[in-house]
Design a protein around this motif. Sequence first.
Motif, short mmCIF file in Angstrom:
data_model
loop_
_atom_site.label_atom_id
_atom_site.label_comp_id
_atom_site.label_asym_id
_atom_site.label_seq_id
_atom_site.Cartn_x
_atom_site.Cartn_y
_atom_site.Cartn_z
N ILE A 118 101.25 113.22 61.76
CA ILE A 118 100.25 113.23 60.68
C ILE A 118 100.75 114.02 59.49
N PRO A 119 100.62 113.49 58.27
CA PRO A 119 101.08 114.23 57.10
C PRO A 119 100.20 115.43 56.80
N LYS A 120 100.79 116.42 56.16
CA LYS A 120 100.03 117.61 55.77
C LYS A 120 100.52 118.08 54.41
N GLU A 148 104.32 116.78 53.85
CA GLU A 148 105.36 116.67 54.87
C GLU A 148 104.86 115.91 56.09
N LYS A 149 105.77 115.15 56.68
CA LYS A 149 105.56 114.57 58.00
C LYS A 149 106.76 114.97 58.84
N VAL A 170 101.29 107.53 51.81
CA VAL A 170 100.27 108.57 51.96
C VAL A 170 99.53 108.70 50.63
N LYS A 194 107.52 112.28 62.16
CA LYS A 194 106.68 111.10 61.88
C LYS A 194 105.26 111.25 62.42
N PRO A 235 100.94 120.13 62.28
CA PRO A 235 100.36 120.03 60.93
C PRO A 235 99.59 121.26 60.49
N GLU A 237 109.60 114.80 53.88
CA GLU A 237 108.66 115.37 52.94
C GLU A 237 108.85 114.76 51.56
#
Length: 690
Positions: free
Chosen positions: A384-386, A378-379, A353, A382, A278, A319
């Motif tokens: 942590i999203p960023k 984006e993940k 999210v 799968k 991330p 994403e």
Amino acid sequence: MTVNDSVAKRVAELRKEIRRLDHLYYVEAQPAVTDLEYDRLLEELKQLETEHPSLASADSPTQRVGDAPVEHLVQVAHAVPMLSIDNTYSREELKAYFDRTEKSLGGPAEWVMEYKIDGVAASIRYENGTIAAALTRGNGQVGDDITHNIRTIRDVPLRLVGDDVPAVLEVRGEVYMTNADLADLNLRQTEAGAEPYKNTRNVTAGTIRLLDPAIAAQRNLRFFCHGVGQVEGLTAEDHIAFLDEVGKLGIPPTPDVVKLKNSSEALKAVAALEEAMPDLPFEVDGIVFKVNRFDQRDELGIRSKSPRWLIAYKFERYEATTILESIRVQVGKTGAITPVAYLQPVDIADTTVSRASLHNADEIERLDVREGDVVVVEKAGKIIPKVVRVEKHERKRELPPFEFPKQCPECGTTLVRDDGGVYIRCPNPTCPAQLRQRLIYFGSRPGMDIDGLGEEFVDLLIGRNVVSSYADLYRLTADQIANLNWLKQRKGKDGKLIDVQVGTKNAENLIAGIKASRSRGLAKVLSSISIRHVGPRVAQLITRQYPTLEPLRAASVEDLAAIHEIGDAIAMSMYEFLHSDYGTEVLDDLASAGIDLSQPQSETETGDLPLLGKTLVVTGTLAHYKRDEIKALIEKLGGRAASSVSKSTDFVVAGDKAGSKLAKAEKLGVKVLSEDEFKAMVDDGSNEDE
């Protein structure tokens, strides 16, 4: 010295200095001068070369965009075939590959693990230290000559660093673009009436095949080296040594490479790189595993299109594009101000999210993110999203830059930035937001472990003006709490919030939890009242030397810094707290409320402590201990329970599904203990390093 000799000397000095600055800026990410100072040096060099054409050189920094456009791309044969990589998408397939490979070698192999950069493969050839050619992969046997564009990449040296350079060095690697550079490029595209690029890989693939290098130079491509072609003069016998060697020659090696002693460790270590993804400024689409030793690679050989000694473990990237609706800041227990991005909810990889941390003010500036921006979230794999980047070309109107607050949003105190750091803080210790976070931590398991004192109760007690300090908790009565009302979610279909009384049972349970915490001891108190840099380990070390409050208050900064493992910064923080009006009031108030501010003798004795002086890191899922329990045991037995692995770590206790910390321990050669081995060590008093 003649005039020409003097000019030649100055030209050589300028080229050396500009190359050094380019390496610092583009490879080390440590700019040493301002853009203006850099431009002046480059302009002086250009002027001297123009006035003295005989001093011109193809490897001069002025020649980054010196080539005329080519008429067409010429195909050139690779000196050594440039093969592709086999892919796998599951852990089972990856294990099967490891098993086959190590069976072919007749035993375990040492592996290296690195990011699979989502860019375009290229081969760059140096002859006698000077860049001679650069090719695309093509069909593996023949590639397109893209030398004119590769020369524009500023982290690719036109001349290798040092005097002892290989006669021939052909490196393979990935040409890529950062997400920030794509955002800036797309903004320029739309301003010029052109279509924005969809992703970094597409624009990179198109750019390196352009006929005009001047256009390529404007796009700020980058390069990482991850492999070797033809070579005459390198001494490396394995991949790790090769990356170190080319790095010293000025070529940027692929980052964050991990060495693993066998395939079993490699399988456990996949999470090591996934955890850090991330925070990467570039895109990755998988992880590559390679046999480390070159002689074993030769033994394994190649198939028709790919080597047998490496494989890519790929994963899908998920994403989505959404709107960043607002940026708000939160105040932490030590006063740190953290910005949070609130997003228009978007589904990514089966989760919704709606917000993401922006870490600090510097991160907001780096992304140039603004309220109302269209952002790509984006993940990968799968995790942590960023927020990958801001789609600047989607700004249809002027959006004001986010202004980080100058005053605390809760108490109005002027904010201050840490000396030499990135965090901005509220320095007011009585700030209501800090009080809330501090009381939540005070009651948590790592704090005073007060059963029942969670966020709901803290909010209730502060909101009703019942509690305004730590000591106030110990003055509460069950009757006082039982009659308070709080909002609770009603059971049933509607799930509405309703106003209900706390009640006698809840109140008595909380009072019992508070009472049980009175005798936790001085170390527990010091680590629970949010003194900067003072956690459980530091508090234990200090209270072994100063087991009661009176001698601790009498200690100087030098006295505290002299304690083993306590440095100047921790000592100063502890001293300033003890002698501040706020710190004095906190501890005196706790004492008046009947809290034990001494440390039991058994906790300060240094005899029969099997982990005395040892640093341990715990990772993975344990069968016999909760994480807080094993850390407390380590410190009770004289050890230090650290959170990260380093060369100074003595042992790593690895449970099930251990990830990046286990991988780093193997890379550094740190002794790894199973849970049973740890139990045996602390039971029999052994503290051997073997």
